[in-house]
Every structure is written in C-alpha cells, then in structure tokens.
Design an enzyme around this catalytic site. Structure first.
Site, mmCIF file in Angstrom:
data_model
loop_
_atom_site.group_PDB
_atom_site.id
_atom_site.type_symbol
_atom_site.label_atom_id
_atom_site.label_comp_id
_atom_site.label_asym_id
_atom_site.label_seq_id
_atom_site.Cartn_x
_atom_site.Cartn_y
_atom_site.Cartn_z
ATOM 1 C CB ALA A 241 -0.889 0.006 1.244
ATOM 2 C CE LYS A 242 -0.941 7.294 -0.622
ATOM 3 N NZ LYS A 242 -1.794 8.357 -0.559
ATOM 4 C CD GLN A 243 -1.768 3.694 3.551
ATOM 5 O OE1 GLN A 243 -1.536 3.399 2.385
ATOM 6 N NE2 GLN A 243 -2.944 3.455 4.119
#
Ligand code: GLU
Length: 303
Positions: A241-243
């Site tokens: 994920a982006k995080q």
C-alpha cells in the site's frame, strides 16, 4: 440455510471500482480494478468508477484525474459518468434521516483516544444518554443486539462469513465528529443508487462487509454478491500500500504492469501484447474459483 445467504439477484451484472483519490494507483489497486473489470465484462455487465473523495485531508489534488488516466492506459474502460462522493451529500443526508426515524442513531462524543485505550467493541457509553453532548459529536448506528442477529454472507472466494456486530465493532460511526461521512454509510448508499450487483475488492475490506450488509438491511437496499481478493504483500508480509511504500504505477509501461497484475491473479500474462488484447485473453480465462487464496507475494523477478 446457505441458499438464503446467496442474494437472489436477477438484475443484470453491475460492478464498480471505488478508489480513494489519495495518490496514484499502485499494483495492488490495479489488481483490484482488473479483477473487478474482468468479472463484469465476463458477465457482459457494466463497470463503473466512483471516486471516494470524502476525506479532503487525505486527498491529493489531481489524483482523481491521474487514476482515470491510469485506468484508460491499462484498457480498463468504464460505463457512465464517474461518480464523486463529494457530490452525494444529499443522498447521505436522506439515508441518515431514514436511520434516525428508525431510532437507530445516537450522538457520541467519546474521545477516540479513550476508546482505543479501552480496546474491544464500542461499550455503548453514549447510547442511553438523555441529553445530547454539547459541541462536536459523531453519529453512531446501533448494532443489532447480541444473539438477535448475526450477519452472514457467502463470499464468492472465501465462502461463509459470519459476524456478530455487537461484538465487533459494536455500534459504529456513520458520520464522524468532524462532520465527514463515514465510508460505511457512503459506500452502501452509493452502491445501492448505482444498482451494484457485484463487489470485487481487496480482502482488507472483508471486515467492513458485515457492517455494510447490516446498513443495507436498515436502508432496504439489496445486498450484492461479494468477492474479496487476496492482498499483495511485501517480503515482510505487509500489505502493498502507499503507506508501506508501494510506488505509483509507471504509466510508460502499462503492458508490463497489466501482465504483472494478471500473473498475480493466476491468469495468462502476455506483456508483449497491447493491454486491450491482454484483457481479452484474460477475460476468456476468467474463473473466480481459480483465484489464489493466500497473500500474493511480489517475486523479485516481477518487482
Ligand atoms: N475506497 C476504498 C479504497 O480505496 C474501496 C471501497 C470499496 O471498494 O468498497 O480502499
């Protein structure tokens, strides 16, 4: 008993992809879009795009346009106009009024920090308060009482799923303290308005599904069929994920991106072909029962 868990959907297939415009699509979101598109097209259904732009502080200006360009670049054509949740306030207010009339909503000003420290389901602190809390407050929906009702559904990949909302998460928030609409309410209202018959999305949303089915029942909205896809994870097992550092897709190589997503879905992967042709081949082989069940590890070679 199980047959009653399979929604009796007669309507023509209607699917959707619902990205949050918090950044560019990465391989995980492309995989979801591809699987959902293939499922719709293999059923000669329609496929819609909805921007879930309900949380301005998390959004990135221009991310919606970038996401649409990215879908186009990968041959993922959609039907009808793109829906923006930020323009759907009236529909959410109407749904809230219905829930309030049914006596299912109450105001809550419990600090999130306190609830996090307590752990467990929401203890119902504000449920029977006589006077509404002064100042900013969230709105919570009463979960069905324990024992009275469990929410059960059959996921097309994972089979029977049963949850007791009273135990997890308890009465849940449908409008946040800062006035923003909660994802759970918005998604049910919008899927209902669009006539969505089939939801194909990531497994991270599996735990939200019981809340959404309960909301559908409260709002008399039909329950769609669900298929929750395995998630892409990195070598340490963290969701891609982006995080966790997943990079945005490189739009100069859509054929390679698409081939990678198809390979992860156990579908024929032909990076030498244009995206439209890759999708045609994949559509002919689409069979949701053959999808991988476990987490999808990105191999070094593909990375
Ligand atoms: N907006 C959600 C996300 O980007 C997806 C919601 C859904 O598919 O129900 O994770």
């Amino acid at each position: 008993m199980l047959s009653s868990l399979l929604p009796m959907i007669q309507a023509p297939y209607c699917g959707r992809f619902a990205p949050s415009p918090t950044g560019p699509l990465h391989l995980g979101s492309l995989l979801t879009a591809v699987a959902s598109w293939l499922d719709a097209r293999a059923a000669q259904g329609t496929w819609h795009v909805r921007m879930e732009d309900l949380d301005p502080p998390r959004e990135v200006p221009g991310a919606d346009a970038l996401i649409l360009r990215c879908l186009e670049a990968h041959g993922l054509t959609w039907d009808g106009p793109v829906v923006y949740q930020s323009q759907r306030t009236a529909a959410y207010e109407a749904a809230l009024a219905t829930l309030q009339e049914a006596g299912l909503v109450y105001e809550c000003d419990c600090p999130r920090k306190v609830l996090r420290a307590q752990g467990g389901p929401y203890p119902g602190t504000c449920r029977n308060r006589r006077n509404p809390p002064p100042g900013a407050h969230a709105l919570r929906l009463c979960a069905p009482p324990l024992g009275a009702d469990q929410v059960a559904f059959r996921d097309r990949l994972r089979g029977l799923q049963v949850s007791a909302l009273q135990r997890d998460p308890g009465d849940f928030v449908i409008r946040r303290r800062d006035g923003l609409w909660a994802y759970q309410l918005a998604v049910v209202v919008d899927d209902g308005a669009l006539g969505v018959t089939d939801i194909v999305r990531g497994e991270d949303l599996l735990t939200s599904t019981a809340r959404q089915i309960y909301l559908q029942q409260c709002l008399s909205v039909p329950t769609p069929r669900y298929l929750h896809l395995p998630l892409i994870v990195d070598a340490a097992g963290h969701k891609w994920a982006k995080q966790t550092g997943a990079p945005g897709l490189n739009l100069t190589q859509p054929e390679a991106n698409l081939a990678q997503a198809l390979a992860l879905l156990n579908l024929p992967s032909t990076p030498a072909l244009p995206c439209e042709e890759q999708l045609q081949v994949a559509q002919a082989h689409w069979n949701p029962t053959q999808l991988p069940q476990g987490p999808l590890f990105l191999s070094e070679a593909l990375d």
